[in-house]
Write a protein that holds these residues in place. Structure first.
Motif, PDB file in Angstrom:
ATOM      1  N   LEU A 394      -4.244   0.358  -2.284  1.00  0.00           N
ATOM      2  CA  LEU A 394      -3.785   0.081  -0.919  1.00  0.00           C
ATOM      3  C   LEU A 394      -4.841  -0.681  -0.126  1.00  0.00           C
ATOM      4  N   ALA A 395      -6.116  -0.315  -0.333  1.00  0.00           N
ATOM      5  CA  ALA A 395      -7.191  -1.013   0.371  1.00  0.00           C
ATOM      6  C   ALA A 395      -7.281  -2.468  -0.079  1.00  0.00           C
ATOM      7  N   ALA A 396      -7.098  -2.715  -1.375  1.00  0.00           N
ATOM      8  CA  ALA A 396      -7.124  -4.097  -1.880  1.00  0.00           C
ATOM      9  C   ALA A 396      -5.997  -4.918  -1.267  1.00  0.00           C
ATOM     10  N   ILE A 397      -4.814  -4.324  -1.151  1.00  0.00           N
ATOM     11  CA  ILE A 397      -3.672  -5.028  -0.541  1.00  0.00           C
ATOM     12  C   ILE A 397      -3.912  -5.265   0.944  1.00  0.00           C
ATOM     13  N   ALA A 398      -4.594  -4.311   1.597  1.00  0.00           N
ATOM     14  CA  ALA A 398      -4.811  -4.409   3.045  1.00  0.00           C
ATOM     15  C   ALA A 398      -5.755  -5.547   3.423  1.00  0.00           C
ATOM     16  N   VAL A 399      -6.677  -5.902   2.528  1.00  0.00           N
ATOM     17  CA  VAL A 399      -7.688  -6.904   2.879  1.00  0.00           C
ATOM     18  C   VAL A 399      -7.067  -8.256   3.248  1.00  0.00           C
TER      19      VAL A 399
END
Length: 501
Positions: A394-399
């Motif tokens: 999710l953090a990778a997608i959020a960037v």
């Protein structure tokens, strides 16, 4: 005439005493927390033999590939850490990129994930301590007192200042990595079983059916490396310290894991190591160090595995406490959990609550006559591991979602390419872990299915919680994961981020 106003010294001291101790941690200190959480010695002695058994002599490359994947993830992750300075780490990043409902779900998942990774390990502490005492002095001890003693010890470590924890973890980490370096030195000096070989790097030995299982183990071995950003408020020069500590931790773990597994292969020989791992996986590293260094070194390895587990517990305990502190400051958790000790500057109330929760879980498994390793460790740890992998995804997608909406001067490689590649690789990692879940748990299909659904179920609970907060506590909802200097209700879409310089 000008009038100067200032706080009385005693009021200023009282205010300062309610905050974490800023400027306490350097790059090495934060890296110690992260690497200690991974428990290198425990991972190598306890899990690497299974990776060799399943993946053959190409197993070292699996750890390199996992490290490379997480290094790619770290590119976007550390870039965003310069712009999002909230103490909420993962959930703050996800909120800023994907919105508050997703962020609130991520906050719940972070609490469950980190607690699962920590509380389950009290079962491992009990079994490693029991095995060590039996091996060294022939004593057999019940597991519950060991786990409860560990809870008290770790609770005290979290209660003390972050400086105390960093120094303690530094000592313990040197001990556990040092014994593995000693093993490596003995194998290299004696040339291994049949001479040193680089056959582990050959594609024919890397791309085999068991590589998928090796990768699943390898990704699990890095769990917790992303917690560098949790210590941002206590770091010296966090814009530089946090990224450096992240890359240092990922780089060290990837290279060290691969090197030590290769050393284990050399110790028994390319043609014998798989058989040795199958005959005695738990004793593979002890046999190797006794052969190449001496029986005294095997005894030390037994002791250092216990201290390795203690270091991992303390590192995760500190990370959990700071997540709870951030959520208490947000108003999502009770405000009382946000109290900071006046002298130690530690989130001691959150630490006490986490210790009590751990004790309740341990006592529940003991009352159910569960096995401390097969049930307490594996059944509690596995959902936590999956939860943290989902948070990384999710953090990778959020960037890229975040940087698409804000003004910035970062390059596309850091804000788009690396995060997208990392997201694809992390999806692969999650699929590998889920499809090989039986290797982690040794449980029935029904139990495995339940363990797999814990993470998505907890995340989905965040959606109705977000809806309730929006209606019942709009001030908490609009202030969730907001930057300290930003208007309440903003998600960062129109606020220029902090300069990367």
């Amino acid at each position: 005439m000008s009038v100067t106003t200032s706080e009385p010294p005693e009021q200023r001291a009282s205010r300062d005493a309610t905050t974490l101790r800023s400027g306490s941690l350097g790059t090495a200190d934060i890296a110690f927390f992260v690497v200690s959480a991974a428990a290198p010695l425990t991972v190598m002695a306890g899990v690497a033999p299974l990776a060799i058994l399943l993946g053959g002599i190409g197993a070292p490359v699996g750890y390199l590939l996992a490290g490379l994947t997480l290094a790619v993830f770290a590119v976007g992750f550390t870039t965003m850490s310069r712009h999002v300075t909230s103490g909420g780490a993962f959930y703050a990043f996800i909120t800023r990129g994907l919105g508050r409902p997703v962020g609130i779900g991520a906050a719940l998942l972070a609490l469950i994930g980190y607690n699962g990774m920590e509380i389950g390990v009290y079962g491992l502490l009990a079994t490693t301590t029991r095995d060590t005492l039996h091996s060294l002095v022939g004593a057999d001890v019940p597991w519950l007192p060991v786990s409860l003693a560990g809870l008290v010890l770790i609770g005290y470590g979290g209660y003390r200042s972050i400086d105390f924890g960093a120094k303690l973890l530094g000592v313990l980490l040197v001990a556990e990595t040092g014994i593995l370096v000693l093993l490596a030195g003995g194998v290299l000096l004696k040339g291994g079983a049949h001479g040193l070989s680089l056959a582990s790097l050959a594609p024919a030995h890397v791309f085999v059916p068991g590589t998928a299982a090796v990768l699943a183990f390898a990704f699990a071995a890095f769990t917790g490396f992303e917690s560098t950003v949790i210590y941002r408020r206590e770091a010296r020069d966090p814009e530089r310290t946090v990224p450096r500590a992240t890359y240092a931790a990922v780089g060290f773990l990837g290279l060290f894991y691969a090197f030590v597994v290769w050393i284990a292969v050399q110790a028994f020989g390319d043609d014998q190591v798989v058989r040795a791992a199958g005959d005695d996986p738990a004793g593979l590293f002890f046999t190797a160090i006794a052969t190449y260094v001496g029986g005294w070194a095997a005894d030390l390895m037994h002791l250092f595995i216990v201290t390795s587990v203690i270091a991992s517990l303390l590192a995760f305990h500190n990370a959990i406490n700071r997540y709870a502190l951030a959520l208490a400051e947000e108003g999502v958790l009770p405000r009382r959990l946000g109290r900071v000790h006046a002298r130690h500057r530690s989130p001691y109330v959150a630490g006490l609550a986490q210790t009590v929760l751990g004790a309740l879980v341990v006592l529940a498994f003991w009352a159910a006559d569960a096995d401390p390793y097969q049930q307490l460790l594996l059944w509690v740890n596995t959902p936590g591991m999956i939860g943290l992998l989902v948070l990384q995804l999710l953090a990778a997608i959020a960037v890229p979602c975040y940087f698409r909406r804000v003004r910035h001067t970062e390059g596309a490689l850091r804000t788009v390419v690396a995060p997208v590649v990392a997201a694809v690789l992390l999806v692969t990692a999650i699929v590998l872990v889920v499809t090989h879940i039986d290797l982690f748990t040794g449980a029935s299909p029904a139990v495995n299915a339940l363990l797999v659904v814990v993470a998505p179920a907890v995340f989905l609970l965040g959606l109705p919680l977000a809806w309730w907060l929006r209606r019942a506590r709009p001030d908490v909802y609009t202030g969730f994961a907001a930057e300290p200097d930003e208007p309440a209700g903003s998600t960062g879409a129109t606020v220029p981020p902090v300069s990367a310089k």
